[in-house]
Scaffold this active site. Sequence first.
Site, mmCIF file in Angstrom:
data_model
loop_
_atom_site.group_PDB
_atom_site.id
_atom_site.type_symbol
_atom_site.label_atom_id
_atom_site.label_comp_id
_atom_site.label_asym_id
_atom_site.label_seq_id
_atom_site.Cartn_x
_atom_site.Cartn_y
_atom_site.Cartn_z
ATOM 1 N N TRP A 1 0.847 -1.212 0.000
ATOM 2 C CA TRP A 1 0.000 0.000 0.000
ATOM 3 C C TRP A 1 0.869 1.244 0.000
ATOM 4 O O TRP A 1 0.572 2.225 -0.686
ATOM 5 C CB TRP A 1 -0.981 -0.015 1.170
ATOM 6 C CG TRP A 1 -1.933 -1.176 1.083
ATOM 7 C CD1 TRP A 1 -2.063 -2.200 1.975
ATOM 8 C CD2 TRP A 1 -2.869 -1.461 0.024
ATOM 9 N NE1 TRP A 1 -3.013 -3.086 1.539
ATOM 10 C CE2 TRP A 1 -3.525 -2.661 0.354
ATOM 11 C CE3 TRP A 1 -3.210 -0.813 -1.160
ATOM 12 C CZ2 TRP A 1 -4.512 -3.229 -0.457
ATOM 13 C CZ3 TRP A 1 -4.191 -1.382 -1.982
ATOM 14 C CH2 TRP A 1 -4.825 -2.569 -1.625
ATOM 15 N N ASP B 1 -2.126 6.708 6.236
ATOM 16 C CA ASP B 1 -3.126 5.787 5.714
ATOM 17 C C ASP B 1 -3.477 4.834 6.853
ATOM 18 O O ASP B 1 -2.699 3.958 7.192
ATOM 19 C CB ASP B 1 -2.544 5.021 4.513
ATOM 20 C CG ASP B 1 -3.476 3.915 4.012
ATOM 21 O OD1 ASP B 1 -4.577 3.741 4.579
ATOM 22 O OD2 ASP B 1 -3.088 3.219 3.043
ATOM 23 N N LYS C 1 -12.344 -2.127 6.177
ATOM 24 C CA LYS C 1 -11.583 -2.955 7.098
ATOM 25 C C LYS C 1 -12.175 -2.865 8.508
ATOM 26 O O LYS C 1 -12.349 -3.866 9.171
ATOM 27 C CB LYS C 1 -10.108 -2.533 7.135
ATOM 28 C CG LYS C 1 -9.431 -2.341 5.781
ATOM 29 C CD LYS C 1 -9.167 -3.638 5.075
ATOM 30 C CE LYS C 1 -8.652 -3.567 3.649
ATOM 31 N NZ LYS C 1 -7.873 -2.467 3.180
HETATM 32 C C1 LIG Z 1 -7.139 -2.074 1.811
HETATM 33 C C2 LIG Z 1 -6.145 -1.006 1.936
HETATM 34 C C3 LIG Z 1 -6.024 0.021 0.982
HETATM 35 C C4 LIG Z 1 -6.860 0.061 -0.286
HETATM 36 O O1 LIG Z 1 -8.137 0.418 0.005
HETATM 37 P P1 LIG Z 1 -9.224 0.637 -1.152
HETATM 38 O O2 LIG Z 1 -10.352 1.237 -0.377
HETATM 39 O O3 LIG Z 1 -9.527 -0.705 -1.729
HETATM 40 O O4 LIG Z 1 -8.660 1.553 -2.158
HETATM 41 C C5 LIG Z 1 -5.097 1.007 1.206
HETATM 42 N N1 LIG Z 1 -4.305 1.001 2.289
HETATM 43 C C6 LIG Z 1 -4.390 0.023 3.230
HETATM 44 C C7 LIG Z 1 -3.494 0.085 4.426
HETATM 45 C C8 LIG Z 1 -5.302 -0.999 3.071
HETATM 46 O O5 LIG Z 1 -5.393 -1.973 4.001
#
Ligand SMILES: *Cc1c(COP(=O)(O)O)cnc(C)c1O
Length: 358
Positions: A99, A166, A190
């Site tokens: 990511w 993030d 998540k």
């Molecule tokens: C799942 C995830 C993403 C991507 O998320 P999307 O909503 O599918 O774009 C980005 N960063 C982390 C840390 C993730 O776990």
Amino acid sequence: MKKYNFNAGPSMLPREVIENTAKQILDFNGIGLSLAEISHRSKDFQPVMDEATALIKELLEIPEGYSVLFLGGGASLEFCMVPYNFLRKKAGYLNTGVWAKKAIKEAKRFGEVVEVASSADKNFTYIPKGWTCPTDLDYLHVTSNNTIYGTEIREDLDVPVRLISDMSSDIFSRPVDVSKYDCIYAGAQKNLAMAGVTLVIVKDDVLGHTPREEQGLATMLDFRTHIKKGSMFNTPPVVPIYCALETLRWLKANGGLVAMDKLAKERAEILYNEIDRNKLFRGTVENDARSLMNICFVLNDEYAELQDDFFKFATERGMVGIKGHRDVGGFRASCYNAQTIEGVEALVACMKEYEAKH
Ligand SMILES: *Cc1c(COP(=O)(O)O)cnc(C)c1O
């Protein structure tokens, strides 16, 4: 048979969140129409936005001067929106996995990017330590929890520049000092809601200073558009936002982020203790980098051929979603807020039973 959901994302939500969201999809607040078929601008929906925003501010104790946004496009769109709105000349990124790399790739389109530190040399099995943050960066970007590798930075870093995180896979799992950040973002699927909405928390006074101001920013990619319109510049994902509201209510009713932090530690301790004790398994990351959210483990080399068999064994006992990401292999048990101690104990019982057979 009872199912225990360890999916990495979209992932487990509290049962009552699913049930209450389902009810509102059938009949929203008793108005005889579905939540999915009313205007987002109606007097019926606005209170959902307002309450969700207020609860986020309350639970995370967000100081004055920040906006809370509900956007589309996932965390992946933020990989672009963050540098587009914040990068003037040079940004720093901590490279801790897939990511982070995707975020770096997008940032490079908007300016100079330095990898302040990286754990790529050991397939991202640790969190880099002992690095110094350059002081000439517009911001430093970190990924607080590396969903794929099972490493986590479970603290708010002190750095001499603006900090952006993030937090897609560990937001609301612990109290956060929001004042240390200029921007926090998280895809909902998540730990917050069904997929379809991204939470963005942004400090207002940092916007409007990039060289792109001269031509003007693309409307939908400009955070200020969404701040001005209360996340209703265009049609927001109303059902996922409602689902987030239900999760936020559940969080508050269940003791808030201090309680979530405590539960996360309890769950992780139970599972990591078993991974360390059980002769068949071992963890995949350095102990001090272990994520409380995504617990990764593999079979020890001498038992490696049991991989598919253990997966089948666990699946037959109700475990769902424990297959590891293809970059890591083995197993990954995701333990977000909704995960129960009972669920983790069921997986541990499975590991013990399987050990006894071998
Ligand atoms: C799942 C995830 C993403 C991507 O998320 P999307 O909503 O599918 O774009 C980005 N960063 C982390 C840390 C993730 O776990």
